[in-house]
Scaffold this active site. Structure first.
Site, PDB file in Angstrom:
ATOM      1  N   ASP A  39      -2.181   4.066 -12.043  1.00  0.00           N
ATOM      2  CA  ASP A  39      -3.603   4.521 -12.089  1.00  0.00           C
ATOM      3  C   ASP A  39      -3.548   5.927 -13.257  1.00  0.00           C
ATOM      4  O   ASP A  39      -2.720   6.697 -12.753  1.00  0.00           O
ATOM      5  CB  ASP A  39      -4.307   5.051 -10.939  1.00  0.00           C
ATOM      6  N   PHE A  99      -0.604  10.003  -4.013  1.00  0.00           N
ATOM      7  CA  PHE A  99      -1.646   8.851  -4.753  1.00  0.00           C
ATOM      8  C   PHE A  99      -2.797   9.347  -5.451  1.00  0.00           C
ATOM      9  O   PHE A  99      -2.796  10.593  -5.530  1.00  0.00           O
ATOM     10  CB  PHE A  99      -2.364   7.900  -3.476  1.00  0.00           C
ATOM     11  N   SER A 100      -3.555   8.451  -6.199  1.00  0.00           N
ATOM     12  CA  SER A 100      -4.571   8.913  -7.208  1.00  0.00           C
ATOM     13  C   SER A 100      -5.441  10.054  -6.674  1.00  0.00           C
ATOM     14  O   SER A 100      -5.915  10.327  -5.623  1.00  0.00           O
ATOM     15  CB  SER A 100      -5.487   7.385  -7.740  1.00  0.00           C
ATOM     16  N   ARG A 168      -8.706   7.125   0.390  1.00  0.00           N
ATOM     17  CA  ARG A 168      -8.033   7.799  -0.772  1.00  0.00           C
ATOM     18  C   ARG A 168      -8.764   7.925  -2.134  1.00  0.00           C
ATOM     19  O   ARG A 168     -10.070   7.493  -2.112  1.00  0.00           O
ATOM     20  CB  ARG A 168      -6.746   6.877  -1.273  1.00  0.00           C
TER      21      ARG A 168
HETATM   22  C1  FRU Z   1      -4.944   1.687  -7.087  1.00  0.00           C
HETATM   23  C2  FRU Z   1      -4.085   2.381  -6.125  1.00  0.00           C
HETATM   24  C3  FRU Z   1      -5.108   3.640  -5.443  1.00  0.00           C
HETATM   25  C4  FRU Z   1      -3.810   4.381  -4.944  1.00  0.00           C
HETATM   26  C5  FRU Z   1      -2.757   4.186  -6.098  1.00  0.00           C
HETATM   27  C6  FRU Z   1      -1.346   4.126  -5.374  1.00  0.00           C
HETATM   28  O1  FRU Z   1      -4.336   0.981  -8.359  1.00  0.00           O
HETATM   29  O2  FRU Z   1      -3.747   1.437  -5.157  1.00  0.00           O
HETATM   30  O3  FRU Z   1      -5.737   3.167  -4.631  1.00  0.00           O
HETATM   31  O4  FRU Z   1      -4.426   5.795  -5.055  1.00  0.00           O
HETATM   32  O5  FRU Z   1      -2.905   2.936  -6.620  1.00  0.00           O
HETATM   33  O6  FRU Z   1      -0.363   4.120  -6.364  1.00  0.00           O
END
Ligand code: FRU
Length: 491
Positions: A39, A99-100, A168
């Site tokens: 992402d 994560f994102s 998240r």
């Molecule tokens: C989306 C996701 C997000 C998460 C990230 C982890 O592609 O699954 O929800 O934050 O990728 O890499």
């Protein structure tokens, strides 16, 4: 102070980047410095430059403990690598990592990153449970320091029924009155969860405000990567739902969608009445938008699918971003166009007017793997019209208008894939039309097709060898076409 994990990642990425020849990357689409990218994160304008961060595992071309990679750009086509900014180095993010999330500028001039920290929590039966919570780091565009009291939104702040292991992807913005809001997603066993709104006066101390929009088990198992904004007078919510079953609007698997509806400012609830796919190609996920200084709402996304990673064996980078797109709302739907900056790099223009396509045709000067081409079908009579790109005797990737079926088909069967991954996508033409206009952006390993001024967009990757640079047009009847093609030369 930079942690040992982050400084190791920084040393590693510089060393390994040198092993990837620049010719083996796309020209203007962002790829990871080395290893894996998913992402886009923290897409923003800070201190005179666009900043983009990305989900990053420098060590392998596969998903792994998440770092944040970092690039800067002046024009959204040249990307300059910066050292990685986040590594999974703290108790609240040393599980699956950072994560994102998103980025904004604080009143004191620092840039703030709001991201999801993923940790492990030991359960009474000895098993480990993944916990996702929202954390901040602030910095000067180069070095970012995590807040010592992270997380700033703990999983204990979730309303009842929401899942601490699936909480998240905070998207942050500033309200006109100077206060802060963010939306996150969370899963909920009963109705598939939804988008949660939080509020803060200082970006540090956050309060749960509302469940802003609910899935009600309609769109996938869980939503990821929310975004929420007002554009051309309309409120737009974006999410990326996991595990959808196909219907006329969506394809199987993970999709990225937008919801149009009304925002009730008193209740902080978004009531949506229409939901559409953002991109109907084979590779598009986890979009994120930013508001540029000149007022444009610009979107970027990961140009890959979780289910079909067709990266060739031995390629030391995996994943790329789309070319950023400008969004508009017209008649209740989003229109997308490539950022206008690409036009500054148009070279060697070739134009044809009112050419007849019957059977299979090629046109002098219409070839290449890095280009911006517009094909207008101005008349004729046909059932099927196909443009084949990245073509030689062995390979081709096809984009077809199946007029009699009101369908578009993308076929990358003959693009050198050696995985049994999705190679064909056939989708409905969602806005009925009599005339066809296709804007096609090629950058070595990808094709982004904008149908009829961006009413529908199709993004697809293919890793065909670069000698396959022919383009042909085929028609089962007769079509009259206008063509305009520019090479994109980004020195
Ligand atoms: C989306 C996701 C997000 C998460 C990230 C982890 O592609 O699954 O929800 O934050 O990728 O890499």
């Amino acid at each position: 102070m930079i942690s040992q994990k982050l400084s190791e990642a920084r040393v590693y990425e510089i060393k390994k980047e040198a092993e990837i020849a620049i010719e083996n990357r796309p020209v203007f689409h962002l790829t990871p410095r080395v290893g894996w990218l998913n992402d886009p994160n923290g897409f923003s304008f800070y201190d005179g430059l666009y900043h983009l961060f990305y989900q990053y595992n420098p060590y392998r071309p596969f998903w792994g403990p998440m770092h944040w990679g970092h690039v800067i750009s002046r024009d959204l086509l040249h990307w300059t690598y910066q050292p990685a900014v986040l590594a999974p180095d703290q108790p609240y993010d040393n599980g699956n990592g950072c994560f994102s999330g998103s980025a904004q500028t604080l009143d004191d001039g620092r840039q703030i990153l709001l991201y999801t920290g993923v940790s492990w929590e030991k359960q009474s039966d000895g098993s480990m449970k993944e916990i996702q919570q929202q954390c901040i780091a602030s910095g000067d565009g180069e070095v970012y320091e995590k807040y010592e009291k992270n997380p700033v939104i703990s999983s204990d702040q979730l309303p009842k029924g929401y899942d601490r292991s699936n909480f998240r992807d905070p998207k942050l913005w500033k309200e006109k009155d100077g206060s802060w809001r963010c939306v996150t997603v969370s899963r909920n066993e009963t109705n598939g969860g939804g988008v949660l709104l939080f509020e803060s006066s200082d970006c540090i101390s956050w309060k749960f405000k509302s469940v802003m929009a609910e899935n009600m088990n309609r769109f996938g198992r869980m939503w990821e990567c929310p975004d929420f904004f007002c554009l051309d007078g309309a409120y737009v919510l974006i999410t990326s739902p996991q595990d959808l079953s196909a219907d006329e609007e969506f394809h199987n698997g993970n999709n990225s969608v937008y919801y149009m509806g009304n925002y009730d400012k008193n209740q902080h609830m978004f009531h949506y009445d229409a939901v559409y796919s953002l991109d109907d190609g084979l590779d598009f996920y986890a979009p994120q938008t930013m508001l540029a200084d000149d007022g444009r709402r610009i979107m970027i996304a990961w140009m890959q699918s979780w289910d079909s990673n067709i990266r060739p064996e031995g390629q030391k980078w995996s994943g790329m971003m789309i070319l950023p797109r400008e969004l508009k709302v017209k008649d209740g739907k989003i229109l997308q166009r490539p950022v206008r900056e690409i036009e500054n790099y148009h070279r060697n223009g070739v134009r044809y007017e009112k050419q007849e396509v019957q059977g299979t045709c090629r046109f002098d000067g219409i070839k290449g793997r890095v280009l911006d081409m517009t094909v207008e079908i101005a008349g004729g009579d046909f059932r099927e019209f196909t443009i084949s790109v990245a073509q030689n005797e062995q390979f081709h990737t096809d984009f077809s208008i199946l007029q009699h079926k009101n369908r578009i088909e993308i076929d990358r069967t003959y693009s050198g894939m050696v995985r049994d991954a999705n190679a064909i996508r056939r989708v409905k033409v969602k806005t009925p039309c009599k005339k066809w206009k296709l804007r096609i952006i090629l950058d070595k390993y990808s094709m982004e097709v904008f149908l009829n001024d961006g009413q529908q967009v199709f993004s697809t990757t293919f890793y065909t060898s670069l000698e396959a640079d022919q383009i042909s047009f085929a028609c089962d009847g007769k079509a009259i076409v206008n063509l305009e093609k520019y090479d994109i030369v980004v020195a």
